[in-house]
Write an enzyme that holds these catalytic residues in place. Structure first.
Site, short mmCIF file in Angstrom:
data_model
loop_
_atom_site.label_atom_id
_atom_site.label_comp_id
_atom_site.label_asym_id
_atom_site.label_seq_id
_atom_site.Cartn_x
_atom_site.Cartn_y
_atom_site.Cartn_z
N ASP A 133 0.86 -1.17 0.00
CA ASP A 133 0.00 0.00 0.00
C ASP A 133 0.91 1.24 0.00
O ASP A 133 2.10 1.14 0.35
CB ASP A 133 -0.89 -0.05 1.25
CG ASP A 133 -1.63 1.24 1.49
OD1 ASP A 133 -2.28 1.73 0.54
OD2 ASP A 133 -1.55 1.78 2.61
N TYR A 134 0.39 2.39 -0.39
CA TYR A 134 1.24 3.59 -0.48
C TYR A 134 1.09 4.48 0.78
O TYR A 134 1.98 4.51 1.62
CB TYR A 134 0.89 4.37 -1.76
CG TYR A 134 1.80 5.56 -1.98
CD1 TYR A 134 3.05 5.40 -2.57
CD2 TYR A 134 1.41 6.83 -1.58
CE1 TYR A 134 3.89 6.49 -2.75
CE2 TYR A 134 2.25 7.93 -1.77
CZ TYR A 134 3.48 7.75 -2.35
OH TYR A 134 4.31 8.83 -2.51
N ASP A 135 -0.07 5.15 0.91
CA ASP A 135 -0.25 6.12 2.00
C ASP A 135 -0.33 5.44 3.36
O ASP A 135 -1.12 4.51 3.55
CB ASP A 135 -1.52 6.93 1.78
CG ASP A 135 -1.44 7.77 0.52
OD1 ASP A 135 -0.91 8.88 0.59
OD2 ASP A 135 -1.90 7.29 -0.54
N ASP B 102 -1.83 -0.52 5.70
CA ASP B 102 -2.28 0.06 6.98
C ASP B 102 -3.79 0.34 7.00
O ASP B 102 -4.31 0.76 8.01
CB ASP B 102 -1.56 1.39 7.24
CG ASP B 102 -2.11 2.50 6.38
OD1 ASP B 102 -2.08 2.35 5.14
OD2 ASP B 102 -2.63 3.49 6.93
MG MG Z 1 -2.80 3.23 3.38
#
Ligand code: MG
Length: 257
Positions: free
Chosen positions: A23-25, A207
């Site tokens: 995942d990125y953010d 996350d």
């Molecule tokens: Mg995220």
């Protein structure tokens, strides 16, 4: 279970290639009030470069962001992209494939985008992100009252366009989104894993609540790692504290220790 990056690397199989779903953010890059400014640092870019040039490592960025946005943030990267929560796939050569029919989503969202812009203009802290086949309103800089008001306005609009089942409302941490209903991060990750085949071992790191779909489908097939506070329930097998720990994990995978 909380694990250190060092422990996790020791538990990964040495005889298979690693297919890293990231995942990125909030996973690779800390959150920023303005999502367009959540840019990767040089250390992360160097790690992704070393991973993607390794013959037995592949990196897939799995994000709610649009493919264009991810390409802007990771220019020249050889990562695979699962954008719009897995609805869209882009290979390292830039070839794009819509995994679900996005045309009805785009058509319906046009009116939402226009209407929302007009109504939400009176809530100045709100950022509207128009991704074409999805639209998100970000409220990280809003006070509680403005956040409630903006959410009410957006969800009022959303109810009008979710009736045919093409779009669904997704509530996240200080963000509400209208996204294609037919795809999620788990179905996207599983689809790509099947294209890669059994020689590849999946490692999914995320996350978000939306990453739980990835943990669910990969739990018995690979490594699943939830990033963030330990008070949130998760289907992931292991936990890491924050993006700094994820970077350490990637560095250890690169160095093989
Ligand atoms: Mg995220």
């Amino acid at each position: 279970m909380a694990r250190t990056p060092e422990e996790i690397v020791r538990l990964l199989p040495a005889d298979r290639g690693l297919l890293l779903f990231l995942d990125y953010d909030g996973t690779l890059v800390p959150f920023h009030d303005d999502p367009s400014r959540a840019v990767p640092g040089p250390e992360l870019l160097a790690l992704l470069n070393r991973l993607t040039t390794h013959p037995r490592r592949r990196v897939v960025i799995v994000s709610g962001r649009s493919a264009d946005d991810l390409r802007r943030l990771l220019p020249g990267s050889a990562c695979h992209l699962l954008a719009l929560h897995g609805a869209q796939y882009v290979d390292p050569e830039g070839r794009c494939l819509d995994r679900v029919d996005l045309a009805p989503c785009r058509a319906r969202l046009k009116t939402v985008a226009e209407g929302c812009r007009a109504l939400l203009a009176s809530v100045p802290c709100v950022r509207i992100e128009d991704k074409g086949a999805a639209i998100a309103i970000h409220m990280r800089s809003c006070d509680h009252e403005s956040e409630e008001r903006a959410t009410r306005i957006f969800e009022g609009f959303s109810r009008e366009v979710t009736d045919d089942g093409n779009l669904m409302i997704l509530r996240g941490s200080r963000v509400v989104e209208l996204k294609p209903a037919a795809a999620d991060k788990g179905s996207g990750a599983l689809w790509l894993l099947e294209r890669f085949g059994p020689a590849w071992y999946p490692v999914y790191v995320g996350d978000d609540t939306t990453d739980e779909d990835g943990f669910r489908v990969l739990r018995d097939r690979g490594a699943t790692i939830r990033v963030g506070p330990t008070d949130r329930r998760t289907l992931a097998r292991w936990r890491l504290a924050d993006p700094a720990a994820v970077l350490e994990l990637l560095a250890r995978i690169v160095s093989g220790s």
